[in-house]
Design an enzyme around this catalytic site. Structure first.
Site, mmCIF file in Angstrom:
data_model
loop_
_atom_site.group_PDB
_atom_site.id
_atom_site.type_symbol
_atom_site.label_atom_id
_atom_site.label_comp_id
_atom_site.label_asym_id
_atom_site.label_seq_id
_atom_site.Cartn_x
_atom_site.Cartn_y
_atom_site.Cartn_z
ATOM 1 N N HIS A 93 3.403 94.064 10.151
ATOM 2 C CA HIS A 93 2.330 93.551 9.283
ATOM 3 C C HIS A 93 1.972 94.641 8.268
ATOM 4 O O HIS A 93 0.890 95.227 8.304
ATOM 5 C CB HIS A 93 1.116 93.180 10.142
ATOM 6 C CG HIS A 93 0.157 92.242 9.486
ATOM 7 N ND1 HIS A 93 0.300 91.811 8.174
ATOM 8 C CD2 HIS A 93 -0.981 91.648 9.943
ATOM 9 C CE1 HIS A 93 -0.693 91.002 7.870
ATOM 10 N NE2 HIS A 93 -1.480 90.878 8.915
ATOM 11 N N CYS B 110 -7.985 94.254 12.652
ATOM 12 C CA CYS B 110 -7.378 93.501 11.545
ATOM 13 C C CYS B 110 -7.949 92.092 11.440
ATOM 14 O O CYS B 110 -7.800 91.457 10.405
ATOM 15 C CB CYS B 110 -5.872 93.475 11.694
ATOM 16 S SG CYS B 110 -5.328 92.742 13.230
ATOM 17 N N ARG C 13 -7.811 94.170 1.993
ATOM 18 C CA ARG C 13 -6.542 93.435 1.880
ATOM 19 C C ARG C 13 -6.328 93.025 0.417
ATOM 20 O O ARG C 13 -5.223 93.140 -0.106
ATOM 21 C CB ARG C 13 -6.566 92.174 2.769
ATOM 22 C CG ARG C 13 -6.691 92.427 4.269
ATOM 23 C CD ARG C 13 -5.461 93.110 4.819
ATOM 24 N NE ARG C 13 -4.258 92.388 4.507
ATOM 25 C CZ ARG C 13 -3.780 91.345 5.225
ATOM 26 N NH1 ARG C 13 -4.413 90.931 6.298
ATOM 27 N NH2 ARG C 13 -2.648 90.750 4.862
ATOM 28 N N ARG D 273 4.842 84.719 5.384
ATOM 29 C CA ARG D 273 4.420 84.946 6.770
ATOM 30 C C ARG D 273 5.270 84.033 7.641
ATOM 31 O O ARG D 273 5.244 82.805 7.471
ATOM 32 C CB ARG D 273 2.927 84.628 6.949
ATOM 33 C CG ARG D 273 2.514 84.547 8.410
ATOM 34 C CD ARG D 273 1.009 84.505 8.611
ATOM 35 N NE ARG D 273 0.401 85.771 8.270
ATOM 36 C CZ ARG D 273 -0.828 86.140 8.655
ATOM 37 N NH1 ARG D 273 -1.562 85.328 9.397
ATOM 38 N NH2 ARG D 273 -1.322 87.294 8.294
ATOM 39 N N GLN E 178 -1.299 94.620 6.028
ATOM 40 C CA GLN E 178 -2.480 94.998 6.807
ATOM 41 C C GLN E 178 -2.574 96.525 6.893
ATOM 42 O O GLN E 178 -3.638 97.116 6.703
ATOM 43 C CB GLN E 178 -2.392 94.396 8.208
ATOM 44 C CG GLN E 178 -3.574 94.732 9.097
ATOM 45 C CD GLN E 178 -4.862 94.113 8.616
ATOM 46 O OE1 GLN E 178 -4.928 92.911 8.406
ATOM 47 N NE2 GLN E 178 -5.897 94.927 8.421
ATOM 48 N N ASP F 207 -6.680 94.883 18.099
ATOM 49 C CA ASP F 207 -6.266 93.579 17.576
ATOM 50 C C ASP F 207 -6.386 92.587 18.727
ATOM 51 O O ASP F 207 -6.504 92.978 19.900
ATOM 52 C CB ASP F 207 -4.811 93.668 17.080
ATOM 53 C CG ASP F 207 -4.344 92.396 16.378
ATOM 54 O OD1 ASP F 207 -5.176 91.519 16.089
ATOM 55 O OD2 ASP F 207 -3.122 92.288 16.124
HETATM 56 N N1 CP Z 1 -5.405 90.193 9.571
HETATM 57 C C1 CP Z 1 -4.772 89.059 9.169
HETATM 58 O O1 CP Z 1 -3.594 89.067 8.864
HETATM 59 O O2 CP Z 1 -5.577 87.978 9.105
HETATM 60 P P1 CP Z 1 -5.058 86.475 8.889
HETATM 61 O O3 CP Z 1 -4.169 86.145 10.078
HETATM 62 O O4 CP Z 1 -6.289 85.645 8.832
HETATM 63 O O5 CP Z 1 -4.272 86.443 7.623
#
Ligand code: CP
Length: 304
Positions: free
Chosen positions: A123, A258, A286, A96, A126, A218
């Site tokens: 992403h 998400c 997830r 990430r 997700q 989101d």
């Molecule tokens: N939806 C998501 O990626 O959550 P986090 O940022 O907590 O990993």
């Protein structure tokens, strides 16, 4: 974008199999080490990957790019050198980070799978969990309409790309000033044309949600945009998902998010915690979707 429609179907089929019978997969990643590099905060992604790797019998190395225990990347070691070194130690990298170029660089110079755990642009993990959730709740993704309401971002980019790979129509309902990245929209629309699905943008959320099977939103302020929070919130007036919007779909639509959520901003609490909401099943997925990705990329299952 690296997954075809057939690949996405395979991931979702395997994710459902793993979810139904997790005990059948407990040693599939035995002897495999996976580096998890997080340059941004995370709850769901980090925990679900780490737990998922453990459940598959592998080793997860939780790494960061900053602080006294961070990787040398945070002090300027090049992506090229990092990719070459890490490829000698681990079997895959989950990362990430901010720029998509970092992930593309690791994939270019490394010899191991690189899994995007979120960049400023995409992403995808997700989106796979979201497709799994739609399939579970509605029986299929094919022919369904998902409307993303809010500021176009990495999540909506990946949903636009996931639509054509799963037979789903995707509309991004956003203010004119917060439209999707033009290059991603162009690619998604080309994919949709080839797949016989639709990807579109609408600046009127109440018009966009008509006939929707899923309303998705989101946070309005993505990680790294904190300084623009006030301006973003002002631009998004009228884009809060509320009861009127859910009812304007004209059907028993699902509400998805998400997470993390901000009740009273992008969604009213009545929707977030109401009968439409599947957000916690979505979060759980997830784990299952990512376990499927890991199994397929690391040889614990075949693609066919
Ligand atoms: N939806 C998501 O990626 O959550 P986090 O940022 O907590 O990993």
């Amino acid at each position: 974008m690296d997954f075809s429609a057939a690949d996405v179907t395979r991931v979702l089929d395997l994710a459902q199999a793993v979810k139904r019978n997790p005990g059948a997969y407990t040693t599939r990643l035995a002897g495999k080490s996976i580096a998890m590099i997080f340059a941004k905060q995370s709850t769901r992604t980090r925990v679900s990957f780490e737990v998922g790797i453990h459940q598959l019998g592998g080793q997860a190395l939780s790494l960061s790019t900053s602080g006294g225990t961070g990787m040398q990347m945070g002090r300027g070691e090049t992506v090229e050198d990092t990719a070459k070194v890490m490829s000698r130690f681990v079997h895959a990298i989950v990362i990430r980070t901010f720029g998509q170029d970092q992930i593309d660089g690791l994939a270019q110079y490394g010899s191991i799978p690189i899994i995007n755990a979120l960049t400023d642009m995409y992403h995808p993990c997700q989106a796979l969990a979201d497709l799994l959730t739609v399939r579970e709740k509605l029986g299929t993704t094919a022919g369904k309409k998902l409307v993303y309401v809010g500021a176009a971002n990495n999540v909506s980019n990946s949903l636009m790309l996931a639509g054509p790979r799963s037979g789903m129509d995707v509309v991004v309902a956003c203010p004119d000033s917060l439209r999707p990245n033009p290059a991603v929209l162009e690619r998604a629309q080309a994919d949709a044309k080839a797949a016989g699905t639709q990807v579109g943008v609408d600046t009127d959320p109440m018009r966009a949600v008509k006939g929707a099977d899923v309303i998705y939103t989101d946070t309005w302020v993505s990680m790294g945009e904190e300084e623009q929070a006030k301006a973003l919130i002002a631009k998004l007036h009228g884009f809060t998902v509320n009861r009127a919007m859910m009812e304007a779909t004209g059907r028993d639509a699902l509400f998805m998010h998400c997470l993390p959520a901000h009740r009273g901003e992008e969604v009213e609490a009545e929707v977030m915690d109401g009968k439409w909401s599947v957000v916690f099943d979505e979060a759980e997925n997830r784990l299952h979707a990512q376990k499927a990705v890991l199994l397929l990329l690391l040889g614990g299952e075949s693609w066919s």
